[in-house]
Scaffold this active site. Structure first.
Site, short mmCIF file in Angstrom:
data_model
loop_
_atom_site.label_atom_id
_atom_site.label_comp_id
_atom_site.label_asym_id
_atom_site.label_seq_id
_atom_site.Cartn_x
_atom_site.Cartn_y
_atom_site.Cartn_z
CG ASP A 20 25.59 -31.17 -2.56
OD1 ASP A 20 25.00 -31.90 -1.75
OD2 ASP A 20 26.82 -30.97 -2.51
CG ASP A 48 28.87 -32.03 2.90
OD1 ASP A 48 28.62 -32.71 3.91
OD2 ASP A 48 29.52 -32.46 1.94
CG ASP A 94 31.29 -29.45 -2.99
OD1 ASP A 94 30.52 -30.40 -2.73
OD2 ASP A 94 32.45 -29.38 -2.55
CG ASN A 129 8.21 12.87 -8.43
OD1 ASN A 129 8.16 12.64 -7.23
ND2 ASN A 129 8.13 11.93 -9.35
CG ASP A 155 12.72 10.31 -7.23
OD1 ASP A 155 12.66 9.95 -6.05
OD2 ASP A 155 11.86 10.03 -8.09
CG ASN A 170 4.39 16.58 -0.99
OD1 ASN A 170 4.03 17.13 0.05
ND2 ASN A 170 5.66 16.41 -1.33
CD GLU A 176 9.72 9.81 -10.94
OE1 GLU A 176 10.16 10.96 -10.91
OE2 GLU A 176 8.85 9.40 -10.16
#
Length: 876
Positions: free
Chosen positions: A623, A361, A619, A712, A716, A687, A319
């Site tokens: 291009d 280039d 540039d 959980n 985390d 788990n 999450e």
């Protein structure tokens, strides 16, 4: 073509070639009062439109422009893009997983389970708080980086040329456009000189469209409004002065934005995340609905079962992944900025890391980019001061795209402009590949043309002195230029023609010219470029050169920097190829020479079709199409606006080594993102699977909903440190991509290992210690949390865990959470979540199981990657 108005030429002559920025006005808030409706403004006369907008041909005053900006708002299509704390908070809260948890808390409260409701709500609050804090700081950092590369427009304020951010252009402004300019708003053309715009973004028309002053019919379709320009289009050649009539969402681009697919095609990174989400959603639905149905049919309380099923679904999901992904990408953007790379699209960081072909280039990338005049010679090859004077006059008076060749000419020679009056200009374009100015002096009017040797010779019929330019003479000139190209020198031809003084001049006047001579230039290769190319090759990135330069110049430079000059394809040869043939040829070609913008785009698409992730560094206005087609578009801070806007990355210095470091950073970012997925899912799947199965046979739930969510959440917390984790060098040596089969196999094998140890823990608790429900839950809570923390340090590297040092934040948070995991059952508030103190012998057994699990996970990891390597996979 219209005669070039002196005012336009004068204004553009005063526009400095380096990019400059006017001080930004205070950001206007939106919404504001919309501008008064003008109806079909393109059908009004210019004077009528000026009156309706309350403007003049010399533009607005600075004070009036500020007032209109405050009244009408900024010139942006998306008026909601500004970052606010509330928007970041909403991004966290609107997560389906968090909304599911809020529903669970509400259901608990309605059922009178106040403790469970409080626990779930506390976890939701903590999750949102952690994600909000990290993501807000990350987004602020990214916005600060993007502000460094704002696009600007040249407008007339108080009658003088001024550069302002595009967001500050208002209705009534008069803007000056030249090749490479992005049109900042819808408007009417007041004056134009050979002005051609690319309107493909609006009309789909691939060819540039000429613009000239004059109204169009009120019902004329957008593509036929020759006297109007539109936001989002760009100038391919020529110059123009335009009156802005509509900005922001009132522009045509804003009106059709909802109907157009303006987003880029989905990248591999986004596609991988989407498929990963589908995989998780399917697993969560099957597990949660199956458990809920079985328990309800078995007579378990519905509310308790609902909370348990929801907790299982949330426990299986990562999450915090949106926050971690945002932080990881923004950390990557900050790291790239320290190396001189500004990121305009965050998800493109992964594309940069996945890139295995870089097209670039030659000028300024392989070479120094500092062009120096080598010589000016007449048709016979003798040094000529007259040819240099003609070239300098052309360079000083032409007003199109800034050119380093013009700068080199003017650095060597300052022409006597007092002796000449400019009458008109035929601007450069990528078809003719030449530019002409018409000047009047003591001897009358004269056309001076400068450009690529072949196109200029096409327009010549004689040599200086009166000799005809026959086939033999032309062959001699071209052979001499080819010899110069072979020595790395670039040549431009200079030709002239006497003309009568008249009101207008056209491209057709570029005929029956007299060839005067040539000017040659030298741009030396960079000293370190050979080593950088070798380093990119070691990273698995092949460099291909795509240039409009001649084959001789490109091949000479290639031979100096370690590229193979024999693997060359010209634009003419490319045009004779079918798409299928080009797919094969692009694989082995290193130099694409004498190519035009359309051919550049074809090359990029051919490489992508062959399965490559392609980056393009450019540039110029020519291009932009190729840059947009590439997976990773790269430009430089000094590029024209249209090139910078098409780019995903902007280099603050034009250097291939900067890109090499950017590739490494992109791979680090991707590696850390993948670490979180593998770390969280390998433990979570095992788990939740164990808990689902156990819940079917135990007379009580193995963990309550609140305990699952707390477990959980705590596991985390260290994962937030993965965004700053160290990455093993071998993971940045080759391109990386999403491999869902690899992720699926990893999840399955490590999940089954986790489940095996979970069942072993269940057996020890039930049969070894005869644990009561509260003691069982407490013991497994500690074991589950410890194993999740420990396995994160194992699977974060492909090396033996003790040979790869984790990042400081990850290491410290893991250590602190491990201590907390052991201490939680003994804390005063533990009874609120149903945890009780554990006997020392039981705690020792849990710690022993955790150690055994870590050793087993390490052995499985080594076996997994050895097997993967033998099968030819990489997991990248």
């Amino acid at each position: 073509m219209s005669r070039a108005p002196p005012s336009v030429a004068a204004e553009w002559a005063r526009v400095p070639r380096p990019h400059q920025s006017a001080p930004a006005a205070p950001a206007a808030r939106w919404p504001r009062t919309p501008p008064p409706p003008l109806g079909p403004w393109w059908s009004l006369s210019l004077e009528g439109l000026l009156d309706a907008l309350g403007s003049t041909r010399d533009g607005l005053s600075a004070s009036e422009a500020r007032e209109r900006l405050e009244r009408y708002g900024p010139n942006r299509l998306d008026q909601r893009r500004s970052l606010t704390r509330l928007s970041v908070l909403w991004n966290q809260v609107r997560s389906p997983l968090l909304l599911l948890l809020l529903f669970a808390a509400l259901a608990s409260a309605l059922a009178g389970e106040w403790t469970d409701a409080a626990v779930v709500f506390a976890i939701v609050t903590a999750t949102v708080g952690v994600g909000y804090r990290r993501e807000y700081r990350a987004q602020r950092a990214v916005e600060a980086l993007r502000s460094r590369i704002r696009s600007h427009a040249t407008v007339l304020r108080d009658g003088t040329r001024t550069q302002v951010p595009v967001e500050e252009v208002v209705p009534g402004d008069v803007v000056l456009l030249a090749a490479g300019s992005l049109v900042p708003g819808d408007g009417a053309v007041l004056e134009a000189t050979d002005c051609y715009l690319s309107e493909a973004a609006l009309t789909g028309e691939s060819f540039p469209v000429e613009k000239e002053p004059g109204p169009s019919a009120a019902d004329a379709p957008l593509a036929r409004r020759k006297g109007a320009v539109f936001m989002g289009t760009n100038v391919r050649s020529g110059t123009a002065r335009c009156l802005v009539a509509a900005t922001g969402p009132n522009a045509a681009f804003g009106a059709i934005a909802e109907r157009l697919s303006l987003r880029r095609p989905e990248t591999g990174f986004d596609r991988g995340l989407r498929h990963f989400g589908y995989l998780l959603t399917s697993a969560m639905l099957v597990m949660a609905l199956g458990v809920f149905a079985v328990h309800v049919l078995g007579g378990r309380p519905p509310v308790e079962t609902l909370l348990f099923a929801i907790a299982l679904a949330v426990g299986l999901s990562p999450e915090l992944m949106p926050a971690i992904l945002s932080v990881s990408l923004s950390r990557g953007a900050e790291a790239l900025a320290r190396h001189g790379v500004v990121v305009r699209r965050l998800n493109a960081i992964e594309d940069l890391g996945s890139m295995d072909v870089l097209c670039t280039d030659k000028t300024g990338t392989l070479t120094e980019g500092v062009v120096r005049l080598d010589a000016a010679c007449d048709a016979g090859g003798a040094p000529s001061d007259a040819v240099l004077e003609l070239a300098a006059l052309n360079a000083a008076l032409e007003t199109g795209l800034p050119s380093p060749l013009d700068d080199a000419i003017l650095a060597a020679r300052t022409p006597d402009l007092a002796a000449w009056t400019k009458l008109a200009e035929v601007p450069f374009d990528f078809v003719r590949k030449r530019v002409s100015v018409v000047v009047q002096g003591a001897g009358g009017a004269r056309l001076i043309t400068k450009g690529a040797v072949g196109p200029v010779l096409d327009a010549c019929t004689r040599l200086e002195g009166g000799a005809p330019l026959d086939a033999a003479a032309r062959a001699g000139l071209e052979a001499r230029c080819a010899e110069l190209n072979g020595r790395g020198l670039r040549a431009l031809a200079v030709a002239t023609r006497a003309l009568d003084v008249r009101d207008t001049y056209h491209r057709d006047d570029e005929r029956e010219l007299t060839f005067q001579g040539r000017v040659t230039f030298l741009d030396r290769p960079k000293e370190d470029v050979r080593a950088v190319l070798a380093a990119l090759a070691k990273q698995g990135v092949a460099v291909k050169v795509i240039t409009g330069d001649s084959a001789g110049v490109a091949q000479y430079v290639a031979s100096l920097v370690g590229l193979d000059p024999g693997r060359t394809l010209t634009g003419a040869g490319l045009d004779r190829m079918s798409d299928e043939a080009l797919w094969r040829a692009a694989e082995t070609t290193q130099l694409f020479v004498e190519v035009d913008p359309h051919q550049k785009e074809r090359i990029i698409l051919a490489l992508k079709k062959s399965g490559h992730v392609v980056g393009f560094l450019g540039d110029g206005v020519n291009d932009a199409p190729a840059m947009h087609a590439a997976d990773a578009g790269i430009s430089v801070d000094q590029a024209v606006d249209v090139a910078r806007e098409a780019a995903d990355f902007v280099l603050l210095q034009r250097d291939l080594d900067v890109i090499r470091r950017g590739v490494e950073e992109g791979r680090r970012t991707f590696a850390n993102t993948l670490k979180y997925v593998l770390t969280s899912m390998s433990a979570n799947l095992g788990n939740m699977l164990s808990m689902s199965v156990a819940s079917l046979f135990l007379p009580f739930l193995p963990l309550t909903a609140g305990q699952i969510l707390l477990n959980n959440f705590l596991s985390d917390v260290p994962a937030l440190g993965i965004a700053d984790d160290r990455v093993d060098p071998e993971l940045v040596r080759a391109p990386q991509r999403w491999q869902l089969r690899f992720i699926g196999r990893f999840m399955l094998e490590f999940g089954l290992l986790s489940s095996a140890f979970d069942f072993a823990t269940f057996g020890v608790l039930l049969y070894g210690f005869r644990a009561a429900p509260a003691e069982f839950r407490s013991g497994w809570f500690v074991e589950s949390l410890l194993t999740e923390l420990a396995v994160a340090l194992v699977v974060r590297t492909r090396r033996p865990a003790f040979r790869s040092r984790p990042g400081r934040l990850l290491a410290w948070t893991s250590a602190l959470l491990a201590v907390l995991a052991v201490a939680i059952p003994y804390l005063p508030w533990s009874h609120f979540v149903g945890l009780v103190p554990l006997p020392p012998s039981l705690l020792a057994a849990v710690v022993g199981i955790t150690v055994a699990y870590v050793v087993s996970a390490e052995l499985l990891k080594q076996w997994f990657y050895r097997r993967l390597q033998r099968s030819g996979g990489s997991g990248r």
